[in-house]
Write an enzyme that holds these catalytic residues in place. Structure first.
Site, PDB file in Angstrom:
ATOM      1  N   HIS A 102       2.405   9.538  -3.972  1.00  0.00           N
ATOM      2  CA  HIS A 102       1.185   9.312  -4.176  1.00  0.00           C
ATOM      3  C   HIS A 102       0.407  10.321  -2.604  1.00  0.00           C
ATOM      4  CE1 HIS A 102      -0.547   7.082  -0.016  1.00  0.00           C
ATOM      5  NE2 HIS A 102      -1.059   6.097  -1.165  1.00  0.00           N
TER       6      HIS A 102
ATOM      7  N   HIS B 106       2.955  -2.948  -7.610  1.00  0.00           N
ATOM      8  CA  HIS B 106       2.316  -1.794  -6.824  1.00  0.00           C
ATOM      9  C   HIS B 106       3.487  -0.327  -7.009  1.00  0.00           C
ATOM     10  CE1 HIS B 106       0.851  -0.001  -2.788  1.00  0.00           C
ATOM     11  NE2 HIS B 106       0.236   0.240  -3.799  1.00  0.00           N
TER      12      HIS B 106
END
Length: 250
Positions: free
Chosen positions: A52, A10
């Site tokens: 992000h 991730h």
């Protein structure tokens, strides 16, 4: 059949390195991972950058939003110091830099299109076009196992990606799989659904698989839960705990 890796790091290095950085990719490699999930949005000058949050401050030192700065300005910012002094000065990478590193190291990519509000179509179109250009030979040869899988929570971004690069595989991201998932996946010509494992049930997993779609879960950090999901027929998942769940976990 799911042709991609089953266990995916991730945002690069999970809990062991600053997210969405080349340092994170190196950390994943050191733990045997050759599959990564990461996020892309647009800079002020329309360049795909790997980050992000649309707002600066959490992982990138600065003020304002990602789309307030050019890719060069973002590349000069510190995206690693928040995690640890040894990562101070780690830059915000561009999508092209990430792809080039991953290609050189044979790391498969799940590229999440993460548009800032109002930039859905532009982001989807740009990310798909860049990935298509880098993997044109693999696409032409039908070697889709080596081609990035695009995903997004944004229906509009993923639809734009479909129009920009129809031959690239797409996974539709849903926090919860709702009643219209078949119609949405069909409209996107998606090959997979990506969903929060916390809301997944065995019955839902079976329904997705019966529909002929791949099933990918985020973010699985517990070994018992990982085994349960695989027993349900989940094809793959990403994890932050690359120190706990090995890349060849089964």
């Amino acid at each position: 059949m799911w042709p991609y890796p089953k266990i995916v790091a991730h945002r690069g290095g999970g809990t062991l390195a600053p997210e969405n950085t080349v340092a994170g990719l190196r950390c994943g490699l050191a733990h045997g991972y050759r599959a990564v999930e990461f996020d892309v949005m647009l800079s002020k000058d329309g360049v795909g950058v790997v980050v992000h949050d649309p707002a600066l401050g959490r992982t990138v030192k600065g003020f304002g939003n990602v789309f307030d700065y050019s890719a060069d300005e973002l590349g000069a910012m510190d995206a690693g110091g928040w995690f640890g002094a040894e990562f101070s000065g780690e830059p915000v990478p561009s999508l092209r830099q990430f792809i080039e590193y991953c290609r050189a190291q044979q790391i498969w990519m799940n590229i999440e299109i993460k548009p800032a509000p109002g930039f859905e179509v532009e982001t989807g179109r740009l990310v798909a076009a860049v990935a298509r250009d880098y993997f044109a030979s693999e696409i032409a040869a039908g070697d889709l196992a080596r081609v990035p899988l695009l995903s997004s929570f944004s229906f509009d971004a993923l639809l734009a990606a479909r129009h920009s690069a129809p031959d690239l595989p797409r996974g539709f991201l849903l926090d919860r799989i709702g009643g219209d998932w078949r119609e949405q996946a069909g409209a996107l010509a998606a090959c997979a659904l990506h969903t929060n494992h916390r809301h997944l049930t065995a019955a839902l997993a079976d329904a997705v698989k019966q529909a002929g779609l791949g099933l990918f879960c985020y973010t699985v950090n517990d070994i018992r839960r990982a085994r349960e999901l695989l027993d349900w027929g989940v094809d793959a998942f990403c994890t932050d705990r690359i120190d706990l769940i090995a890349a060849d976990f089964s």
